[in-house]
Design an enzyme around this catalytic site. Structure first.
Site, PDB file in Angstrom:
ATOM      1  N   HIS A  67       7.272-105.774   8.357  1.00  0.00           N
ATOM      2  CA  HIS A  67       7.408-105.563   6.922  1.00  0.00           C
ATOM      3  C   HIS A  67       8.536-106.386   6.307  1.00  0.00           C
ATOM      4  CE1 HIS A  67       6.421-104.067   3.094  1.00  0.00           C
ATOM      5  NE2 HIS A  67       7.679-103.852   2.878  1.00  0.00           N
TER       6      HIS A  67
ATOM      7  N   TYR B 260       9.999-109.967   2.971  1.00  0.00           N
ATOM      8  CA  TYR B 260      11.147-110.253   2.105  1.00  0.00           C
ATOM      9  C   TYR B 260      11.798-111.575   2.480  1.00  0.00           C
ATOM     10  CZ  TYR B 260      10.062-105.567   0.895  1.00  0.00           C
ATOM     11  OH  TYR B 260       9.355-104.477   0.506  1.00  0.00           O
TER      12      TYR B 260
ATOM     13  N   HIS C 207      -4.169-107.021  -1.173  1.00  0.00           N
ATOM     14  CA  HIS C 207      -2.762-106.837  -1.556  1.00  0.00           C
ATOM     15  C   HIS C 207      -1.902-108.006  -1.093  1.00  0.00           C
ATOM     16  CE1 HIS C 207       1.235-105.148  -1.971  1.00  0.00           C
ATOM     17  NE2 HIS C 207       1.436-105.385  -0.701  1.00  0.00           N
ATOM     18  N   PHE C 208      -2.012-108.361   0.183  1.00  0.00           N
ATOM     19  CA  PHE C 208      -1.066-109.395   0.626  1.00  0.00           C
ATOM     20  C   PHE C 208      -1.496-110.812   0.246  1.00  0.00           C
ATOM     21  CE2 PHE C 208      -3.088-108.506   4.913  1.00  0.00           C
ATOM     22  CZ  PHE C 208      -3.689-109.742   5.103  1.00  0.00           C
ATOM     23  N   HIS C 209      -2.736-110.944  -0.261  1.00  0.00           N
ATOM     24  CA  HIS C 209      -3.047-112.246  -0.854  1.00  0.00           C
ATOM     25  C   HIS C 209      -2.451-112.361  -2.260  1.00  0.00           C
ATOM     26  CE1 HIS C 209      -5.679-112.940   2.585  1.00  0.00           C
ATOM     27  NE2 HIS C 209      -5.609-114.215   2.246  1.00  0.00           N
TER      28      HIS C 209
ATOM     29  N   ARG D  81     -11.092-104.373   7.398  1.00  0.00           N
ATOM     30  CA  ARG D  81     -10.529-105.714   7.534  1.00  0.00           C
ATOM     31  C   ARG D  81     -10.650-106.150   8.992  1.00  0.00           C
ATOM     32  NH1 ARG D  81      -3.945-104.821   7.615  1.00  0.00           N
ATOM     33  NH2 ARG D  81      -3.973-107.047   8.005  1.00  0.00           N
ATOM     34  N   ARG D  82     -10.177-107.357   9.293  1.00  0.00           N
ATOM     35  CA  ARG D  82     -10.123-107.883  10.670  1.00  0.00           C
ATOM     36  C   ARG D  82     -11.456-107.735  11.403  1.00  0.00           C
ATOM     37  NH1 ARG D  82      -5.030-104.408  11.573  1.00  0.00           N
ATOM     38  NH2 ARG D  82      -3.288-105.804  11.225  1.00  0.00           N
TER      39      ARG D  82
END
Lengths: 70, 576
Positions: free
Chosen positions: B228, B232, B379-381, B442-443
């Site tokens: 995670h 950042y 989300h992470f795209h 996913r995956r």
């Protein structure tokens, strides 16, 4: 030092023709004259959107479904 | 005062090399993304289902590790050298860490690429989330370790520069950009310790046969300890761009230098003790520890919301200096014709949307709705795929002249490129979120199962799949435009004049208003370590006491560790 917020910019360093700091600034606005009401407006709109989405996600998408198989 | 490339030619060379490495990874990873998107939506299937996971690994590792980190080390090298106005203390050391990162990348890439060749047993189809029980060739883990050591040395290099600067500038505030680099690297040292321990003490010995097995939950937990906060590590350089470059491009000044410093300190303190929120459905971790991780995660909204305020206020300042007025009309007075500004502003807009989907992911109850679905990928795209990737690309249009010594090829082409990326991601990410809500996992190479239908509340699943395919095509078109544009600019095909140096204007509220305690890196690091210990000690003790450090043990080292674990229990078992 060639750049950094910690140093005052001198006019002779702002001579890049396409630099908005050279061509487009109409008036310099200092710390005490600046009132960011546009920022407040945008953030209020954002807050309303996420508050609505949160309510929608919780009551419709989450509670509206049966148990999830993850 | 001159152009960075001429003032610091050696450092500019390292920055160029890091960016070139980054862009190679970006192109490779992006094309892999297109193959995946078209494969799992069923439109074009040029690979077998089994090869899908090799493609997915290459996509994840290339983009999430190589593209992002190579870019940010280059950007950080510029930020430190330029803001301290001093060269590297020893350019050989600077070259060493870059060389280690390249070596590590090649070592990790070889086994991943081996997955495409049937004649070899070498493979690493373990995805970016490479925890056990998935197994990769030892070279993959060794490569990652070497790569991470390279980033650690880069941090040491920048701390050395700062220390040398400090000796000559006693009592002065650290320049903002260097302050941001140092807090980011301190966070990274803490975060990457988790994955370094997982790789060096567990995964690598396991694959080399030194231990009989691993405790999968332990390696998962150590992975997410890093997995995670690594976001950042990508985001903090982007925040630096938004704080330092974006206001200048808008014609304004950073609203508050001290607030920017506070945000970076908050990220240092709060980033790491959050990883367990990726493990809400893991059965081996108590709900209480998960609740603690959720609380920490929600606290992290604070620096992001502070950033939303500060960055928007700084941009608005620019619009008003350029004649803007009204509550919303000032938005039309921003330089939307400049690719660096437009790209970063659109990236920030997408990040605002990602903030919402992130809150959903982080909620312990909500998470059950979206866990392991395509929602997470959507989300992470928005975060790494747009807030980070689009900001990196857009800032390149402003940044490249400083390190090459000549201007970019065409602003209009740059503008088209960033807008196409934005449109492509709107299609792809929106569809991914909605498909995720319908429950599609996913995956997986093939999300279609007999007897299982995915119901969407609006539209059909096939329409959403079409949107994913369309979005992915647009994204790769944007990527190819970017690659072509960078090549044309890098080698100065347009034969443009050398850029004149420009300056980042001072903040409205300058560093002199920042409290001195913000400079106390030891204090903030100590608080961060304290929070990590509070959050992770008990869960890891519980995981290890349940299944041992190495799971079932059959080798000398494994038995030894089992003995030591038993000793640990005997000593600490008397404490209730």
């Amino acid at each position: 030092m060639s750049s950094g917020t910690e140093h005052e910019a001198s006019p002779d360093t702002l001579d890049e023709p396409d630099d908005v700091w050279e061509v487009d600034i109409e008036k310099q606005i200092g710390h005490d004259e600046y009132d960011p009401v546009g920022t407040l407006s945008l953030i209020t709109v954002y807050f309303l959107i996420i508050a609505f989405l949160w309510v929608f996600m919780y009551f419709v998408e989450f509670l509206g479904r049966g148990p999830t198989v993850v | 005062m001159g152009v960075f490339a001429h003032e610091y030619p050696n450092e500019a060379g390292i920055v160029r090399a890091a960016l070139a490495s980054s862009f190679v990874a970006l192109l490779l990873g992006g094309v892999m993304g297109l193959i995946q998107a078209l494969h799992r939506t069923g439109y074009v299937q040029v690979i077998d289902d089994s090869t899908y996971y090799t493609v997915l690994t290459l996509h994840g590792v290339s983009l999430a590790i190589l593209f992002s980190i190579f870019f940010l080390v280059g950007f950080f090298q510029w930020a430190v050298t330029d803001s301290l106005d001093r060269p590297s203390e020893d350019i050989r050391f600077t070259k060493l860490w870059y060389a280690l990162m390249v070596l590590g990348s090649i070592m990790a890439a070889v086994p991943i690429l081996g997955g495409f060749i049937d004649q070899t047993e070498i493979s690493a189809d373990v995805l970016f989330t490479f925890y056990a029980p998935l197994e990769a060739h030892p070279l993959f883990y060794a490569g990652l370790a070497v790569f991470i050591i390279g980033t650690w040395l880069a941090g040491i290099d920048w701390f050395r520069s700062w220390w040398a600067w400090k000796q000559k500038n006693r009592g002065e505030k650290t320049p903002l950009r260097t302050f941001m680099v140092l807090t980011t690297m301190l966070m990274w040292y803490l975060a990457s310790a988790g994955v370094a321990i997982a790789v060096i003490f567990f995964l690598l010995p396991w694959q080399l046969g030194l231990v009989g097995g691993v405790n999968p939950l332990l390696t998962r937990t150590l992975f997410w300890f890093f997995g995670h906060p690594v976001v950042y590590f990508w985001l903090m350089p982007v925040y630096m761009m938004w704080y330092v470059i974006l206001p200048k491009l808008a014609g304004g000044r950073l609203f508050s230098d001290p607030l920017a410093r506070i945000v970076f300190v908050l990220f240092l303190v709060l980033s790491v003790p959050t990883g367990i929120h990726h493990q809400y459905v893991d059965p081996g971790i108590s709900e209480g520890f998960k609740f603690l991780a959720m609380t920490n995660t929600m606290f992290l909204l604070l620096p992001s919301l502070l950033t939303a305020f500060t960055v928007v206020a700084s941009i608005e300042h620019g619009a008003r200096q350029r004649g803007g007025s009204g509550y919303f009309r000032w938005l039309t007075d921003l330089p939307w014709n400049r690719p660096a500004f437009t790209g970063m502003a659109l990236a920030a807009l997408m990040f605002a949307a990602a903030g919402f989907s992130g809150m959903v992911n982080a909620g312990m109850n909500f998470n059950y709705l979206v866990h392991n679905t395509l929602w997470i990928v959507g989300h992470f795209h928005l975060t790494v795929g747009t807030a980070v990737a689009l900001s990196f690309m857009a800032s390149t249009y402003w940044f490249l002249p400083k390190i090459t010594g000549h201007k970019v090829f065409s602003k209009r082409l740059g503008l088209v490129q960033v807008v196409v990326w934005f449109i492509g991601m709107v299609f792809m990410s929106n569809a991914m979120h909605r498909i995720g809500l319908a429950g599609e996992p996913r995956r997986t190479a093939d999300p279609f199962y007999d007897g299982v239908t995915f119901e969407t509340s609006l539209g059909t699943i096939s329409e959403l799949h079409a949107q994913i395919a369309l979005g992915s095509v647009l994204l790769v078109v944007s990527l190819l435009l970017f690659a072509a544009h960078i090549l044309l600019s890098w080698f100065n095909f347009a034969d443009k004049d050398a850029p004149t140096p420009d300056t980042i204007p001072p903040a409205l509220s300058g560093p002199e208003h920042a409290p001195a305690v913000l400079e106390n890196f030891r204090l903030w690091t100590a608080i961060a370590i304290g929070l990590i210990l509070l959050t992770y000690t008990l869960p890891i003790a519980a995981i290890v006491s349940g299944n041992g450090w190495f799971g079932p043990v059959t080798t000398f080292i494994g038995d030894t560790s089992s003995f030591l674990t038993g000793l640990f229990h005997a000593v600490f078992g008397v404490i209730p």
